[in-house]
Design a protein around this motif. Structure first.
Motif, short mmCIF file in Angstrom:
data_model
loop_
_atom_site.label_atom_id
_atom_site.label_comp_id
_atom_site.label_asym_id
_atom_site.label_seq_id
_atom_site.Cartn_x
_atom_site.Cartn_y
_atom_site.Cartn_z
N ALA A 1 69.07 14.03 -5.48
CA ALA A 1 69.09 15.17 -4.57
C ALA A 1 68.74 14.73 -3.15
N ALA A 2 67.72 13.91 -3.04
CA ALA A 2 67.29 13.45 -1.71
C ALA A 2 68.42 12.69 -1.00
N SER A 3 69.18 11.94 -1.76
CA SER A 3 70.21 11.12 -1.13
C SER A 3 71.35 11.95 -0.57
N LEU A 4 71.40 13.21 -0.94
CA LEU A 4 72.49 14.06 -0.46
C LEU A 4 72.13 14.82 0.82
N PRO B 1 77.76 5.86 5.46
CA PRO B 1 76.44 5.88 4.80
C PRO B 1 76.24 4.66 3.92
N GLY B 2 75.05 4.21 3.92
CA GLY B 2 74.75 3.11 3.00
C GLY B 2 75.03 1.75 3.58
N SER B 3 75.72 1.66 4.67
CA SER B 3 75.99 0.32 5.19
C SER B 3 75.11 0.06 6.38
N TYR C 1 70.16 9.23 2.70
CA TYR C 1 70.97 8.47 1.75
C TYR C 1 70.62 6.99 1.83
N ARG C 2 70.56 6.51 3.07
CA ARG C 2 70.26 5.10 3.30
C ARG C 2 68.88 4.74 2.82
N VAL C 3 67.95 5.58 3.24
CA VAL C 3 66.56 5.25 2.93
C VAL C 3 66.29 5.38 1.43
N THR D 1 64.83 2.50 -1.17
CA THR D 1 63.54 2.66 -1.84
C THR D 1 63.68 2.86 -3.34
N ARG D 2 64.90 2.88 -3.83
CA ARG D 2 65.05 3.06 -5.27
C ARG D 2 64.82 1.73 -5.97
#
Lengths: 201, 563
Positions: B70-73, B34-36, B79-81, B85-86
């Motif tokens: 919460a959304a990232s979980l 995730p995240g990459s 998680y990526r999106v 967008t943060r």
């Protein structure tokens, strides 16, 4: 019984006696520091931690009894960080001290040729030339090199100089440390070997 | 899979603003974690892609940190999106995560909030140079956030070099807020003033600023500034008033101005006359020679019907507070600071003032009240009259002071606060308190997040009640209270949910702290020795522990050992 009494004397019970005042509050106040206006970690009185320790380990009910019904506690010395007011706010209310001149510090300006801004340092913090030079090297991220009487500062482009009471510019290190401390008005770290070396001759 | 799979991404693609050209691997299959977004491929938009684009457009609107977390979980895609967008990054403890990790996950940040030292460090309970350096953060951000606009720092060590790097790295920089920071001087301010051409806000609040003999106000550009807020009441150096006047004249958007005490009342008046658009103007403090006496304050107060936030010195006296209670029906926040911060004096405010305020200001949400004497009755009254209280901080300055009328501990008063104030999230207690007070807190303080304890409690039970009873507790600071290892161990189930725990001058031993460190590997357990007591004896002067993804930090000073 005998042994425990001797042990108690040895313990100096008065110092750990449970009461509202600080242990040792009868003693001379020089043990404590006044409301610290400079960030200093010197505890007003290390006994305060003993007090809370002894409170925790000894009988609880006697502790509570001591506290209840007690009239106004004796004049207390200042404890570090209590009441919890930031020193900034305290400073606003105390009359402003001129901290440039009094025993609290000896601030001199330090400029470095080529650096965009000045700094101020407190000379009182250092005990010797090596300490001072190390601090300057650290602060300005440069190397000053070794001092020698004949040749000034070898090994780098920088030479620390200072202006003394008479307005003369001298090389740092030429006079004994104590004399330096009492006559130094400002510091300038010069750059460029020839000008700096000129001091050495 | 197309043959384009292995093409490595260009750096621009990660921070590219236009969502149409960015593509991702889909969530299925052995892809990167995730995240990459290390493998990018150009695909014709497929259903998953469309969903992600939609998600991205929706998540832009999510502003609350909690919602975003919460959304990232939800799943890797979210998680990526969410990370993309943060725009506001909030780091409650600068050591909980490394700059590298934070900047790798969140790549489009516009605003950063960083908090460093624990609060008790403000009261000289921590030796200087403990840490919380901005340097590694500003270096990382200089590389990854070229569009950074806002930096808010609290209790961080900031150097002039850091400020210089900040000023150079972010061309659109707009807002700098430094609260309780130190390590920099007027030279750093000069650099910010001259380089940050888009600067709207420069707020220095309760920070220590060294006097480098630089007239920093004059470094703002003569051609005009975008300044909307300039607060520097904590900067103790004299300023050139003419330069300030010019600055105000050159700053058509300036609304808030808080100067330091080197500006006289007369000069303040001049500014007011020249800049009528100012909405906030003040000096942030009174100098003793010009203080506002109580009799002057009362008639002013009687006209302030709409006052919502009021910070005042206790020289206002109980009578002044009664005037506030009679007039300020909309009051939300009250802070009463001591003119003389000592323990052994009479004190001008007491339970009388507190009681009056509780009866008059029913909408009160936040109170900080310093006094010399208090009664349970007044505190109970406040708990019943002010049901909206979110923050209740009472500091009875005499340590271990009981209710001065009944002689009882202050347990019942604070008990009533946690019982009756259903919205209470922050509590600071004082006065003579037994374990009973903590039993109340543990039983009723179910949403308390921040608790501050000093010189209170009888035994380990006090701390146990709190650790076992308060599931929302995040920040706990305790000093000079008889809590020991057994109490510390009773919180093992909860420490990962907390931001930090501070305990100084309590009954902790190295052994007890070791046990915690061994049981909880993701906790950094710092034992701080005071510099005049560096021998390793069994007793722990100060324990400061916090959860962290990084393990022991690498900038530990010699008086700190990490277990």
């Amino acid at each position: 019984m005998q042994r425990s009494m001797a042990y108690e004397r040895h313990l100096n019970l008065e110092a750990t006696e449970l009461r509202l005042g600080l242990p040792g509050s009868d003693e001379a106040p020089e043990k404590t520091s006044a409301i610290p206006s400079v960030r200093s970690n010197k505890r007003a009185s290390p006994e305060i931690s003993e007090e809370s320790r002894s409170k925790g380990s000894s009988s609880l009910s006697s502790d509570v009894e001591n506290c209840e019904g007690e009239t106004a506690p004796p004049a207390k010395e200042q404890i570090v960080g209590w009441p919890p007011i930031r020193s900034y706010r305290k400073n606003c209310l105390q009359p402003r001290k001129n901290d440039r001149v009094d025993g609290a510090g000896m601030y001199v300006k330090v400029s470095v040729d080529g650096a965009p801004y000045l700094r101020k340092i407190d000379l009182k913090v250092y005990k010797s030339y090596p300490e001072l030079l190390e601090a300057l090297e650290d602060m300005f991220k440069l190397t000053i090199g070794e001092y020698s009487e004949k040749e000034g500062y070898n090994g780098s482009d920088f030479a620390p100089t200072y202006e003394d009471k008479d307005g003369d510019w001298m090389l740092v290190g030429d006079v004994p440390w104590d004399m330096f401390i009492s006559t130094c008005k400002r510091l300038r770290i010069m750059r460029g070997s020839s000008e700096a070396r000129g001091f050495g001759c | 899979m197309s043959e384009d799979d292995d093409r490595s991404p260009s750096p621009n693609s990660i921070t590219d603003d236009s969502s149409q050209t960015r593509t991702y691997t889909t969530g299925s299959g052995p892809g990167p974690g995730p995240g990459s977004s290390s493998v990018l491929e150009y695909l014709a938009p497929c259903p998953d892609q469309v969903l992600e684009n939609v998600l991205e457009n929706v998540l832009w609107f999510l502003t609350s940190r909690k919602d975003r977390n919460a959304a990232s979980l939800v799943c890797r895609s979210w998680y990526r999106v969410e990370a993309l967008t943060r725009s506001d990054l909030f780091i409650g403890n600068c050591y909980a995560v490394s700059p590298k990790r934070a900047t790798s996950r969140f790549t489009r940040i516009r605003s950063v909030t960083l908090k460093g030292r624990p609060r008790f460090a403000d009261f000289n309970l921590m030796p200087p140079n403990w840490g919380a350096h901005l340097a590694p953060w500003v270096s990382a951000m200089a590389l990854t956030y070229p569009w950074l606009e806002k930096v808010h720092l609290k209790r961080m060590s900031v150097t002039d070099d850091d400020l210089a790097l900040l000023a150079e790295s972010f061309s659109g920089f707009k807002e700098l807020v430094l609260v309780c920071c130190d390590g920099f001087g007027t030279s750093g301010l000069a650099i910010v003033a001259s380089r940050c051409r888009q600067l709207k806000v420069l707020d220095l609040i309760e920070s220590e600023v060294s006097d480098d003999d630089v007239d920093w106000i004059s470094y703002f550009p003569d051609t005009g500034t975008c300044l909307e807020s300039l607060i520097f009441d904590c900067v103790e150096c004299p300023i050139d008033f003419d330069a300030l006047e010019r600055l105000v004249a050159n700053s058509p958007s300036l609304k808030k101005l808080r100067l330091n005490r080197h500006v006289s009342m007369g000069q303040l008046h001049r500014l007011m006359v020249q800049a009528p658009r100012l909405t906030h103007l003040g000096t942030g403090s009174f100098s003793p020679s010009e203080d506002v006496a109580q009799e002057h304050l009362k008639p002013i107060i009687s006209n302030c019907h709409k006052l919502q936030i009021f910070w005042v010195l206790d020289s206002i006296c109980d009578e002044g507070l009664q005037a506030v209670a009679a007039t300020c029906k909309e009051l939300r926040e009250l802070r009463v600071f001591p003119f003389e911060a000592r323990e052994d004096i009479e004190g001008p405010v007491s339970e009388v003032g507190l009681q009056a305020v509780s009866e008059g200001c029913r909408k009160l949400q936040s109170i900080l009240y310093f006094c010399q004497r208090m009664t349970n009755a007044a505190v109970v009254a406040m708990s019943k009259n002010c049901p909206d209280l979110v923050v209740f901080r009472l500091c009875i300055m005499g340590r271990h002071r009981p209710d001065h009328v009944t002689g009882e501990p202050m347990d019942e008063g604070f008990g009533a606060i946690v019982m009756n104030c259903k919205k209470l999230t922050r509590l600071a207690v004082s006065g003579l308190l037994t374990d009973r007070a903590f039993a109340y807190i543990g039983k009723y303080g179910k949403i308390v997040r921040t608790l501050s304890v000093a010189f209170a409690g009888d035994s380990d039970m006090g701390l146990k009640y709190v650790l076992e009873g308060c599931p929302r507790l995040q920040k706990l600071e305790i000093r000079d209270s008889p809590f020991g290892d057994a109490a510390l161990l009773s919180g093992l189930h909860h420490y990962y949910n907390m931001r930090f725990l501070w305990m100084s001058a309590c009954n902790l031993s190295n052994q007890g702290c070791q046990q915690i460190a061994q049981a909880l590997p993701r906790l950094v357990v710092e034992v701080i020795k005071h510099e005049d007591n560096l021998d390793m004896d069994e007793n722990v002067d100060t324990l400061y522990m916090y959860r962290s993804l990084e393990g022991p930090r690498d900038d530990v000073p010699r008086f700190v050992s990490i277990l």
